[in-house]
Motif scaffolding. Structure first.
Motif: not given
Length: 350
Positions: A112-117, A299-306, A313-315, A336-340
């Motif tokens: 997720l970190d690598a793909v988001s960048r 799109e496979t990474l969506v569950p990890f993003a969630d 959010r809980r923190r 906002g960051d999550h939606d993006a």
């Protein structure tokens, strides 16, 4: 010959046969120069590909497990593939961030970190012979421990010794932190009497040997642990299991030529499915209980993003804020960051 050559030079022009000799000599010299230059500075297309390996046990163990498959990848691509095996998730994350890795087998958070960048792209996802779509994070205790359930852990703050995975480990940290601790407005690093951060194998050993009272792990790594350490595995008991975590993925650099990325993806998704399926499946078993790789995208990474979003959010909700406006601002930014990020993952080209 010497006299003839001197005579020719005295007349100011080489004889025809001697001129041909010099021409051939010039071509040979030029060829040697070109060859030497090519040896000293190989073309970029010829450089080895660096394959990053998710830590499983120790670095040497991971290298040994992956080498047979990587030999096949070299043969298919007609190009050297050099493994980079590190002892920590953080070490692998740093290598990815510094663009020192061309392709890698990683867990969801690292991917997720690598793909988001925009550095990497998902091309395949691990599959298992049992048909499962993922694995589970677990909490382990020694079988004779007074801890009989996860509720027993939370009844005594500051009492137990905890062995967990690195912050980038989904099953070793992110999932139990989100589903157990943050859900109770707690932080595991301050809840326990002491905290050890190590890999899954060492954490399981710590629990089995009573060097830790509670340890995180996952169902996939426990199967491997049971094979390597049957005596210690028999001394363990699971007191909690998470929701399903999707399997690890293969990621490839986005700046590699498209044709090369496609060949890499085809290799993984076709591995252990062709005429050499039996031999290739045996090589996969050296790595883990892997039956192959399925085609996959970002799109496979969506569950990890969630999962990561849920934890943050809980923190935020359990933290102390100067006023409600500050909390709401933090929550709005997280949303906002999550939606993006979701939009980026779903709209990424294949």
């Amino acid at each position: 010959m010497r006299k003839g050559r001197i005579a020719g030079l005295r007349h100011g022009r080489p004889k025809p046969a001697t001129a041909a000799f010099f021409a051939r000599l010039a071509l040979l010299f030029a060829g040697l120069l070109i060859g030497a230059h090519a040896w000293a500075a190989p073309a970029a297309a010829e450089r080895p590909l660096i394959f990053g390996i998710l830590p499983i046990g120790g670095p040497s163990e991971s290298l040994e497990a992956w080498r047979p498959l990587l030999d096949d990848l070299e043969h298919t691509l007609h190009r050297d593939v050099r493994p980079l095996s590190v002892s920590t998730y953080e070490g692998l994350a740093q290598a990815l961030a510094e663009d020192r890795i061309d392709l890698a087998f990683v867990s969801g958070r690292l991917a997720l970190d690598a793909v988001s960048r925009d550095r990497m792209r998902v091309v395949a996802q691990l599959t298992r012979g049992d048909g499962s779509h993922g694995y589970y994070s677990v909490l382990l205790v020694e079988k004779n421990s007074p801890i009989r359930s996860v509720d027993d852990v939370f009844r005594q703050p500051g009492h137990w010794r905890y062995a967990r995975g690195e912050a980038l480990s989904m099953s070793g940290y992110v999932v139990p932190e989100a589903q157990l601790f943050a859900a109770r407005k707690l932080d595991s690093d301050t809840f326990f009497a002491s905290v050890i951060v190590d890999n899954h194998q060492n954490n399981a050993l710590a629990a089995a040997n009573r060097e830790a009272d509670v340890a995180t792990n996952n169902t996939a790594d426990l199967e491997r642990f049971a094979t390597r350490f049957p005596e210690q595995y028999a001394r363990l008991r699971v007191v909690w299991k998470s929701s399903l975590i999707p399997h690890a993925v293969v990621i490839v650099r986005t700046d590699l030529p498209q044709e090369l990325r496609e060949r890499i993806a085809t290799f993984f998704t076709g591995y252990a499915k062709g005429k050499n399926a039996a031999a290739e499946l045996a090589k996969l078993k050296l790595i883990h209980d892997i039956s192959g790789f399925a085609p996959a995208g970002n799109e496979t990474l969506v569950p990890f993003a969630d999962m990561a979003y849920t934890l943050e959010r809980r923190r935020a909700l359990s933290a102390q804020w100067v006023n409600d406006a500050a909390l709401q601002a933090r929550l709005k930014k997280l949303d906002g960051d999550h939606d993006a990020l979701l939009k980026h993952l779903i709209s990424s080209p294949p």
